[in-house]
Design a protein around this motif. Structure first.
Motif, short mmCIF file in Angstrom:
data_model
loop_
_atom_site.label_atom_id
_atom_site.label_comp_id
_atom_site.label_asym_id
_atom_site.label_seq_id
_atom_site.Cartn_x
_atom_site.Cartn_y
_atom_site.Cartn_z
N SER A 84 0.82 -1.21 0.00
CA SER A 84 0.00 0.00 0.00
C SER A 84 0.86 1.26 0.00
O SER A 84 0.58 2.22 -0.73
CB SER A 84 -0.93 0.01 1.22
OG SER A 84 -1.77 1.13 1.20
N ALA A 105 0.94 4.05 -2.99
CA ALA A 105 0.60 5.44 -2.69
C ALA A 105 1.72 6.40 -3.08
O ALA A 105 1.52 7.63 -3.10
CB ALA A 105 0.28 5.60 -1.21
N CYS A 154 -2.42 4.20 2.72
CA CYS A 154 -2.13 4.75 1.39
C CYS A 154 -1.69 6.20 1.61
O CYS A 154 -2.44 7.15 1.38
CB CYS A 154 -3.35 4.65 0.47
SG CYS A 154 -4.89 5.24 1.16
#
Length: 381
Positions: free
Chosen positions: A28, A32, A266
């Motif tokens: 994640s 991101a 994120c």
């Protein structure tokens, strides 16, 4: 110490779930901060029925996780480590220290500031991550240490739930709260009438969740109080409580918690991200988790044993207690969860999340390295 079949299953699930959490968090964070970061982050913010996808995960799916925590706590109270006050007293004392000292450190830095509401953040322990790290040490880990850390983390979760209910409740809509509690009373009556079919409890739980969501009290509390009206019976594998707990273990460990981690990590990290860490809030979180947790757990355990309130189990040494305290500093899931309740400012939330990740990584690495050294020394003696 002989471990029960239920405890072994719980420990194995949490171990695997913790390792999965680590994997999805890394994925994640990478997504991101990749070339498609904008699309990735905006996906979790998409509106779905008036709320973002992340909101549904945090207020909806996490209620199921809290239901599982409640069922596990109930089992510990009736049949597990918390059923015997002598066995329960040490992890209870340790958990109190592991909550109070980190909160005190945070408040010492943030009292009467805009961020003092974050005192609950360093109080939390991520049970899946903590057990996952402990499991990496293999069969060198004494059974008593596994039980101590698990009981400590379960009590810690209960403490976090109480903190959420008391300190992170918005203005209360008493009518909705009254309806939610009325449904709980009705389910309690069904329990006393020995209605063992799970369907009315689950339907009632969904309705109760809806009214709790609109009451101002955080909706996830529904999961915990629902757990205590699910018929426990004799606690055997045929009991309603055991069946539901067994059914929820894998979905919680391998779907709900990883999804929560993905949605809430994120984080777009800028090149000057470290500048935002120069704040009493982030110092309080990092010091609370990395220093406060092991200090509080070891100190209160020592006070309890010295005062004769509890005893150190066989094969468990003070060095083990300190190592467990270090792993207790892995706040992650619960710390992030409380962050979302404590703050509204996106920047404060962002840097709080970054500091939680930093503190959790430090606590995990230090706890693993320290316990590896201690356990290898034990083996050589």
């Amino acid at each position: 110490m002989k471990l029960t079949k239920t405890f072994k299953a719980f420990f194995e699930n949490e171990k695997s779930g913790g390792l999965l959490l680590l994997f999805v968090t890394i994925i994640s964070l990478y997504a991101a901060n990749s070339s498609y970061a904008t699309e990735y982050i905006s996906f979790w913010e998409k509106d779905l029925g008036g709320h973002s996808i992340t909101h549904w995960i945090n207020d909806g799916l996490m209620t199921i996780f809290f239901l599982l925590i409640g069922l596990e706590l109930e089992r510990e109270i009736y049949h597990g480590e918390l059923s015997n006050i002598k066995n329960a007293s040490l992890p209870i004392m340790a958990a109190f220290g592991g909550m109070l000292v980190p909160a005190a450190i945070f408040l010492a830095l943030n009292f009467k500031t805009a961020t003092q509401n974050g005192a609950g953040i360093p109080m939390a322990t991520d049970i899946a991550f903590a057990i996952g790290i402990l499991s990496l040490l293999g069969n060198k880990v004494p059974a008593s240490l596994k039980v101590f850390l698990t009981a400590l983390a379960v009590i810690d979760d209960l403490g976090a739930i109480i903190v959420i209910a008391i300190f992170y409740t918005k203005s209360i809509a008493f009518l909705n709260l009254g309806i939610a509690l009325g449904i709980w009373v009705l389910l309690f009556v069904l329990n006393r009438m020995k209605v063992y079919n799970l369907i009315p409890y689950l339907i009632g739980g969904v309705i109760m969740w809806y009214f709790m969501l609109n009451s101002g009290v955080h909706a996830t509390i529904t999961g915990v109080i629902l757990a205590f009206v699910i018929p426990f019976g004799d606690g055997s594998e045929k009991s309603s409580s055991h069946k539901l707990q067994h059914f929820l273990h894998k979905p919680a460990a391998f779907f709900i918690l990883p999804l929560f981690a993905i949605a809430n990590t994120c984080i777009a990290i800028n090149s000057d991200w470290h500048a935002g860490l120069n704040h009493p809030n982030t110092f309080g979180i990092i010091l609370g988790l990395v220093i406060g947790k092991p200090l509080g757990i070891a100190l209160f355990s020592s006070i309890g044993v010295s005062a004769g309130l509890c005893a150190l189990p066989k094969n468990l040494k003070w060095a083990h207690i300190l190592g467990a305290g270090m792993l207790g500093g892995i706040g992650f899931t619960m710390s992030i969860f409380i962050t979302l309740l404590a703050f509204k400012d996106p920047e404060t939330i962002l840097y709080s999340k970054i500091s939680i990740i930093i503190a959790s990584v430090l606590s995990g690495v230090l706890g693993f390295a320290y316990l590896k050294f201690v356990l290898s020394k034990d083996k050589s003696v």
